[in-house]
Design a protein around this motif. Structure first.
Motif, PDB file in Angstrom:
ATOM      1  N   LYS A 122       0.847  -1.189   0.000  1.00  0.00           N
ATOM      2  CA  LYS A 122       0.000   0.000   0.000  1.00  0.00           C
ATOM      3  C   LYS A 122       0.886   1.244   0.000  1.00  0.00           C
ATOM      4  O   LYS A 122       1.955   1.258   0.612  1.00  0.00           O
ATOM      5  N   LYS A 124       0.534   5.871  -0.974  1.00  0.00           N
ATOM      6  CA  LYS A 124      -0.165   7.007  -1.571  1.00  0.00           C
ATOM      7  C   LYS A 124       0.820   7.775  -2.443  1.00  0.00           C
ATOM      8  O   LYS A 124       2.025   7.809  -2.155  1.00  0.00           O
ATOM      9  N   GLU A 195      -4.571   6.503  -3.333  1.00  0.00           N
ATOM     10  CA  GLU A 195      -4.056   5.410  -2.502  1.00  0.00           C
ATOM     11  C   GLU A 195      -4.110   4.113  -3.290  1.00  0.00           C
ATOM     12  O   GLU A 195      -5.143   3.773  -3.873  1.00  0.00           O
ATOM     13  N   THR A 197      -3.690  -0.039  -3.329  1.00  0.00           N
ATOM     14  CA  THR A 197      -3.632  -1.315  -2.614  1.00  0.00           C
ATOM     15  C   THR A 197      -3.383  -2.396  -3.650  1.00  0.00           C
ATOM     16  O   THR A 197      -4.192  -2.596  -4.560  1.00  0.00           O
ATOM     17  N   THR A 199      -2.278  -6.434  -4.096  1.00  0.00           N
ATOM     18  CA  THR A 199      -2.192  -7.705  -3.388  1.00  0.00           C
ATOM     19  C   THR A 199      -1.788  -8.797  -4.371  1.00  0.00           C
ATOM     20  O   THR A 199      -2.406  -8.952  -5.421  1.00  0.00           O
TER      21      THR A 199
END
Length: 361
Positions: A122, A124, A195, A197, A199
């Motif tokens: 994660k 920004k 932002e 994310t 995975t």
């Protein structure tokens, strides 16, 4: 001593224990002007150098990464500087330039992606008003494998590209050539904090998901997922992330001096499989019905006892027990918000997990 103090202050290592899920998180946050390089190194590679900057060719400017206070986030952030001249790629390559931070061989083991791990990245970032991209590449993030014959080719890349309109592209390479798997108009990103994310399950039978949202209103600007993708290369020892600015200098007329902001870097390792199970790819399949807001799971393993969903903070948000069917089940997910989740299927003889993205209109 300075590095150790920064390490203790900014290396947040928390182990969250939930049923069948262990999550370890390391974060790197700006703390204000001064000692920026020491701070970055103390988290990403204590006692070593995790920074690749053009300082050598532009030493009169000083450090090309510093920290400033950002009024939108109401916190300190990292500022990455890059100049069309005289900056280059570490005084090694002069057709390109980079200002990046990374993990690498000397980094702590829990910052390096290894086979059969699930890792959540994660961060920004903010592209300034007037940001200009190269027609060739302007990378702001990469995941690169280390070891084997393919280590020079990034596995995943977020790059901006001059076009009509300018684009943000997600690029993927299984072997030695990249393809664009998702792209969106770059305009909504300009002048906005977003932002990310991301995975990934590092496996030859891997999975990948990414969401990029505006911080101001949580609007999703880019979303992509793939539950059957090759995320591990022969001969690799680990995968490492890189963040910053890495751009081509072949078309300098397309470029300008830039300042790109980054904040709140986070690396989380998720362990959901035991050593006896890592060789077994998850056999079940997932589909989501948006109209009924149900999660459908088919080809369940024999003797499944429970199905659990975890969010990216490691919290269990849903659990289904007393599984009576041996093949297929539908679960009401109407109470869940849009986002990336880990679906964990537990049974007497297996424990399998997959990523899924819930996205209701």
């Amino acid at each position: 001593m300075v590095n150790q103090l920064y390490y203790e202050k900014f290396l947040v290592l928390s182990i969250l224990f939930t049923t069948q899920l262990t999550l370890s998180q390391v974060v790197l946050n700006a703390d204000g002007p001064g000692n920026t390089y020491s701070l970055i190194n103390s988290v990403l590679a204590p006692g070593n150098n995790a920074i690749e900057t053009p300082d050598c060719s532009h030493n009169a400017f000083g450090n090309h990464i510093d920290e400033v206070f950002d009024t939108d986030l109401n916190t300190n952030v990292f500022r990455f500087h890059i100049y069309t001249t005289p900056d280059n790629d570490r005084c090694i390559n002069f057709d390109r330039q980079r200002n990046e931070i990374k993990t690498y061989n000397p980094s702590p083991a829990n910052l390096l992606g290894t086979e059969n791990e699930i890792v959540i990245y994660k961060w920004k970032y903010k592209l300034p008003i007037g940001f200009q991209s190269s027609t060739n590449f302007t990378h702001i993030h990469q995941l690169k494998s280390v070891g084997g014959t393919l280590e020079d080719m990034p596995m995943y890349t977020l790059t901006t590209r001059k076009s009509n309109p300018d684009l943000l592209q997600l690029r993927y390479a299984e072997t030695n050539s990249q393809v664009t798997v998702a792209q969106v108009n770059l305009t909504p990103f300009i002048g906005q904090w977003v932002e990310v994310t991301q995975t990934i399950k590092y496996s030859t039978v891997g999975s990948y998901a990414i969401e990029i949202k505006k911080v101001s209103d949580n609007t999703t600007l880019l979303s992509y997922s793939n539950n059957a993708i090759v995320n591990w290369r022969a001969g690799a020892s680990f995968v490492r992330p890189k963040w910053g600015i890495y751009r081509s200098l072949l078309t300098p007329q397309d470029l300008r001096d830039e300042e790109v902001l980054f904040a709140n870097f986070s690396i989380q390792e998720v362990t959901t499989l035991s050593n006896d199970e890592v060789e077994k790819p998850a056999s079940f399949k997932i589909s989501i019905e948006s109209t009924t807001k149900t999660l459908n799971i088919i080809d369940l393993p024999n003797q499944t006892n429970s199905i659990q969903l975890f969010n990216m903070n490691g919290s269990k948000v849903l659990e289904k027990t007393n599984i009576t069917t041996e093949n297929e089940i539908s679960i009401d997910i109407s109470a869940l918000s849009n986002g990336i989740y880990i679906v964990n299927v537990n049974g007497n003889n297996s424990n399998q997990s997959k990523l899924t993205v819930i996205s209701f209109e």
